[in-house]
Enzyme design. Sequence first.
Site, short mmCIF file in Angstrom:
data_model
loop_
_atom_site.label_atom_id
_atom_site.label_comp_id
_atom_site.label_asym_id
_atom_site.label_seq_id
_atom_site.Cartn_x
_atom_site.Cartn_y
_atom_site.Cartn_z
N GLY A 1 0.82 -1.21 0.00
CA GLY A 1 0.00 0.00 0.00
C GLY A 1 0.85 1.26 0.00
O GLY A 1 2.08 1.21 0.13
N ASP A 2 0.17 2.40 -0.23
CA ASP A 2 0.82 3.72 -0.21
C ASP A 2 1.93 3.87 -1.23
O ASP A 2 2.91 4.58 -1.00
CB ASP A 2 1.35 4.03 1.21
CG ASP A 2 0.26 3.95 2.25
OD1 ASP A 2 -0.88 4.31 1.93
OD2 ASP A 2 0.54 3.52 3.39
N GLY B 1 1.59 5.34 -4.03
CA GLY B 1 1.39 6.55 -4.83
C GLY B 1 0.29 6.34 -5.86
O GLY B 1 0.26 7.01 -6.90
N LYS B 2 -0.65 5.43 -5.55
CA LYS B 2 -1.74 5.12 -6.49
C LYS B 2 -2.57 6.37 -6.78
O LYS B 2 -2.96 6.61 -7.92
CB LYS B 2 -2.64 4.02 -5.91
CG LYS B 2 -1.91 2.70 -5.68
CD LYS B 2 -2.79 1.67 -5.02
CE LYS B 2 -3.15 2.00 -3.59
NZ LYS B 2 -2.01 1.98 -2.64
N LYS C 1 -1.78 9.57 -6.77
CA LYS C 1 -1.14 10.48 -7.72
C LYS C 1 -1.25 9.94 -9.15
O LYS C 1 -1.57 10.68 -10.08
CB LYS C 1 0.34 10.68 -7.37
CG LYS C 1 1.01 11.40 -8.52
CD LYS C 1 2.47 11.61 -8.55
CE LYS C 1 2.85 11.98 -9.99
NZ LYS C 1 4.14 12.61 -10.13
N GLY D 1 -5.95 5.72 1.87
CA GLY D 1 -5.69 7.15 1.92
C GLY D 1 -4.89 7.48 0.68
O GLY D 1 -3.74 7.11 0.59
N HIS D 2 -5.54 8.08 -0.31
CA HIS D 2 -4.87 8.36 -1.59
C HIS D 2 -4.65 9.86 -1.72
O HIS D 2 -5.60 10.64 -1.71
CB HIS D 2 -5.73 7.83 -2.75
CG HIS D 2 -5.85 6.32 -2.72
ND1 HIS D 2 -6.58 5.62 -3.65
CD2 HIS D 2 -5.32 5.40 -1.89
CE1 HIS D 2 -6.48 4.31 -3.37
NE2 HIS D 2 -5.73 4.17 -2.30
N THR E 1 -6.59 -0.18 10.50
CA THR E 1 -6.84 1.27 10.50
C THR E 1 -8.00 1.61 11.44
O THR E 1 -8.31 2.78 11.64
CB THR E 1 -7.18 1.75 9.08
OG1 THR E 1 -8.34 1.04 8.63
CG2 THR E 1 -6.02 1.51 8.12
N GLN F 1 -5.00 -0.26 -1.22
CA GLN F 1 -4.04 -1.13 -0.53
C GLN F 1 -3.00 -1.65 -1.53
O GLN F 1 -2.71 -0.97 -2.50
CB GLN F 1 -4.74 -2.30 0.19
CG GLN F 1 -5.56 -1.87 1.41
CD GLN F 1 -6.90 -1.27 1.09
OE1 GLN F 1 -7.72 -1.86 0.39
NE2 GLN F 1 -7.19 -0.09 1.59
N THR G 1 -5.30 -6.93 4.67
CA THR G 1 -6.63 -6.33 4.77
C THR G 1 -7.64 -7.41 4.41
O THR G 1 -7.27 -8.58 4.19
CB THR G 1 -6.74 -5.05 3.91
OG1 THR G 1 -7.96 -4.38 4.25
CG2 THR G 1 -6.70 -5.35 2.41
N THR H 1 -4.18 7.16 8.98
CA THR H 1 -4.05 7.12 10.44
C THR H 1 -2.93 8.02 10.98
O THR H 1 -2.78 8.16 12.18
CB THR H 1 -3.77 5.68 10.90
OG1 THR H 1 -2.60 5.22 10.21
CG2 THR H 1 -4.93 4.75 10.60
N ASP I 1 12.73 10.15 -6.61
CA ASP I 1 13.42 11.34 -6.09
C ASP I 1 13.86 11.18 -4.63
O ASP I 1 14.84 11.77 -4.21
CB ASP I 1 12.49 12.57 -6.21
CG ASP I 1 11.13 12.33 -5.55
OD1 ASP I 1 10.43 11.39 -5.97
OD2 ASP I 1 10.78 13.06 -4.60
#
Length: 432
Positions: free
Chosen positions: A12-13, A15-16, A18, A40-41, A131, A226, A241, A303, A335
């Site tokens: 997860g996280d 950068g989906k 963006k 949380g996107h 979460t 996720q 999840t 969270t 980056d």
Amino acid sequence: MSTVIVVGTQWGDEGKGKIVDLLTEYADVIVRFQGGNNAGHTLVVDGEKFIFHLIPSGILYEEKLCLIGNGVVLDPVVLIEELESLEAKSIRVGPERLKISANTHVIMPYHKALDHAREAAKAKGKKIGTTGRGIGPCYEDKIVRNGIKITDLMDSGLFREKLEDNIKEKNFILSKMLGAKTLDVESIYSEYQEYAQRLAPYVDNVSVIIDRARSASKNILFEGAQGTHLDIDHGTYPFVTSSNTIAGGACCGAGVGPSKIDKVVGICKAYTTRVGEGPFPTEIEGEAGDYMQEKGAEFGATTGRRRRCGWLDGVVLKDSVRLNGLDGLAITKLDVLSGLDPLQFCTEYELRGQFIQSMPANIREVENVSPVYDSLKGWDEDLSKAGSLDDLPDPARDYLRKIEDLAGVPIVLVSVGPERHETVMLQNPFEP
Ligand code: GDP
Ligand code: IMO
Ligand code: MG
């Protein structure tokens, strides 16, 4: 006309948000198909940050249609909050821009109470680090056939009957087994009747809408939540999840047949992060991990928890290529790696003297694998202004080539910052 699924390849996280926002420029319809507001996107558009938990990340483009599929678990409180916060920014999201499948299951107050009470009751080492949004208990009710679908909310008699049955059972579990507070039918009933009224205009048949859009030669973008290794079947169970996060989930979670999917793109962070508990073979406990955490601002978008950081994991990546049938990779946050030297990456795992190339099924084995590392030279240059691969320093290009070698699929996009323009698009997935 093209149908593209975007999924996370790690935990997860990646950068989906963006990437989905970016690809929305080429899409007509954007669909969430699983998960809920555990997601949380984050989108950053002209310096302004938006975090979406339920509404598809395509919503900032006014002329596009956003859909919430049946595979999502929907907390009406959160959806209404998101609609209101968009409205406060003068973005009105009426039913002509957002549709919810009538079959979508609703997260009820007892799901959240159970999620919290169960986590609190678990011993250290056994907690999942959920979460706390009621995701697992809601999917659980769906599978045991006690769930309340959004269409049921609209039928006051049926809703009351289902609510009474559920509250009876949940109050017993909450009070007798978990020592938690019980809940009251009447207050929930009247609160949720108001949500039903507010959301009724949005409820529709999402599968039919997608089918019509395809017939009208529209481009459709499916937004995964996720990541592959949080998948209920294929992830690091039980530290996962409660939904199928892999690309196949888009078919059952939206009501579309697999033959109608054209491309699957996997989002892969240039390093690895994980939020919550569970094994993480390439986790770095030390300076390089702190560097990624700080430079990448790795805090959970839902969270606020600090994300654990580690080296890129080729085993995780190869599993994702297979499980999702990936056609291409979008590499994000390259980056963030500027200034780290050398850059390590895991090529395989060692487990009790054997070398393995995929994640073991047994959680005790996952906890005991040792990553086998290779390394490449790092770079110091700031990458955020790169407009093409030629603008990248040689070591950054070597690192990308190594990722392609490990994955065996081409990189179609490289992201070098959170903004839309901080992207090198190599191949538009909506083009043949
Ligand atoms: P998601 O859940 O997969 O949508 O990812 P999150 O939004 O939870 O986390 C990704 C974070 O990285 C967000 O804060 C994004 O704004 C940020 N981000 C996305 N792509 C890049 C990138 O290429 N470089 C940097 N520095 N940040 C990025
Ligand atoms: P996005 O879409 C990262 C993790 C939680 C926990 C486990 C189970 O932003 O990538 P749950 O509440 O789903 O029952 O928690 O899954 N988790 C996520 N980690 N990104 C997410 O979503 C996540 N959604 C759930 O931290 O470990
Ligand atoms: Mg996220």
